[in-house]
Design an enzyme around this catalytic site. Structure first.
Site, PDB file in Angstrom:
ATOM      1  CE  LYS A  30      -1.731  -1.589   3.731  1.00  0.00           C
ATOM      2  NZ  LYS A  30      -2.471  -1.879   4.981  1.00  0.00           N
ATOM      3  CB  THR A  58      -7.835   9.106   6.629  1.00  0.00           C
ATOM      4  OG1 THR A  58      -6.661   8.735   5.909  1.00  0.00           O
ATOM      5  CG2 THR A  58      -8.765   9.887   5.724  1.00  0.00           C
ATOM      6  N   GLY A  84      -7.033   4.846  10.191  1.00  0.00           N
ATOM      7  CA  GLY A  84      -7.699   3.554  10.054  1.00  0.00           C
ATOM      8  C   GLY A  84      -7.876   3.069   8.636  1.00  0.00           C
ATOM      9  CB  THR A  85      -6.686   4.244   5.315  1.00  0.00           C
ATOM     10  OG1 THR A  85      -5.325   4.417   5.723  1.00  0.00           O
ATOM     11  CG2 THR A  85      -7.378   5.596   5.304  1.00  0.00           C
ATOM     12  N   GLY A  86      -5.726   1.513   6.657  1.00  0.00           N
ATOM     13  CA  GLY A  86      -5.167   0.179   6.456  1.00  0.00           C
ATOM     14  C   GLY A  86      -6.087  -0.911   6.975  1.00  0.00           C
ATOM     15  CB  CYS A  87      -8.029  -1.199  10.134  1.00  0.00           C
ATOM     16  SG  CYS A  87      -6.687  -0.921  11.299  1.00  0.00           S
TER      17      CYS A  87
END
Length: 267
Positions: free
Chosen positions: A182, A215, A217-220
């Site tokens: 990512k 932002t 929490g995008t990875g989760c």
């Protein structure tokens, strides 16, 4: 009487975020938005908000295993994701459980190798990294490192899309599993670029950055969306594309909480 709708189950094994933006909370919101029932096994508690992590307290390995066993005993998850595990013992618990399950029936397992938070807090014990590499990653259907984590797993610097592609191939070669690198924090990039590679198929997933939004929490959310798509029966490349579209939309639909932003986990 009308027939009740049957929903597939997705399980998240991760940490609890007291701020509600990442971890277990983000995963369950994502599962619900995509139409799967979310089950959870909490690996650790965190005292955190969108700005920083104040404290971490791990769940005991025994209790973590019991949570996972309880879910599998009655709910039969169609797909599983792991997030923040923190303790070496807890990484080992998860690896041993799924190693035993794989001997009977392999189910999709997404491993988000949560090592370091965006604010710089260490989210996995140094001793746990070795177990993660040797025991858990080889069991994964997909590994989803961010750039900092991909640098550790690939053992190289990453400062361009070309180096992201190299890292994806190295990680696939070392662990024999599909990988999604990512690139949302790639410096000087004009777009948010991710690289998927499974040994045969390579996908370059690119969308323009959403300006004016910081932002959390995008990875989760991304890995949870992929997990939900797999639970719904999608194949892996399609699930990754669904995950990319979902997290992009979540950023676009962000809303304000206090002086921070929260992802919009809306269908």
């Amino acid at each position: 009487m009308s027939k009740r709708k049957q929903l597939p189950v997705a399980l998240t094994i991760a940490g609890s975020d007291s701020g509600g933006g990442a971890g277990i909370q983000a995963d369950l919101k994502t599962f619900a938005a995509l139409g799967v029932h979310g089950a959870s096994a909490i690996a650790c508690l965190t005292a955190q908000n969108p700005k920083r992590v104040l404290g971490i307290e791990a769940c005991s390995p025994k209790m973590l295993r019991q949570q996972i066993e309880a879910v599998f005993e009655e709910l039969n998850p169609a797909a599983v994701k792991t997030g923040m595990l923190f303790l070496a013992e807890n990484v080992s618990v998860v690896a041993k459980f799924f190693e035993a399950r794989t001997a009977r029936r392999r189910i999709p397992l997404i491993v988000d190798p949560v090592l370091i938070s965006t604010s710089g807090a260490k989210l996995l014990e140094p001793a746990a990294i070795k177990i993660l590499k040797e025991k858990l990653l080889p069991l994964a259907t997909l590994v989803t490192p961010n750039l900092s984590e991909a640098k550790i797993l690939a053992g190289q610097k990453i400062s361009s899309v070309g180096e992201m592609r190299e890292a994806a191939r190295k990680i696939h070669s070392r662990f024999g599993r599909a990988v999604l690198v990512k690139g949302g924090h790639l410096e000087n990039a004009r777009e948010a670029v991710d690289i998927f590679f499974d040994g045969k198929t390579e996908l370059l997933l690119s969308v323009p950055f959403v300006k004016g939004v910081r932002t959390h929490g995008t990875g989760c959310t991304y890995s949870a969306a992929i997990c939900a798509a797999l639970a719904l029966g999608r194949d892996l490349p399609e699930a990754v594309q669904i995950g990319k579209k979902f997290v992009t939309r979540a950023i676009l639909q962000s809303y304000k909480i206090g002086s921070h932003f929260a992802l919009g986990h809306f269908d």
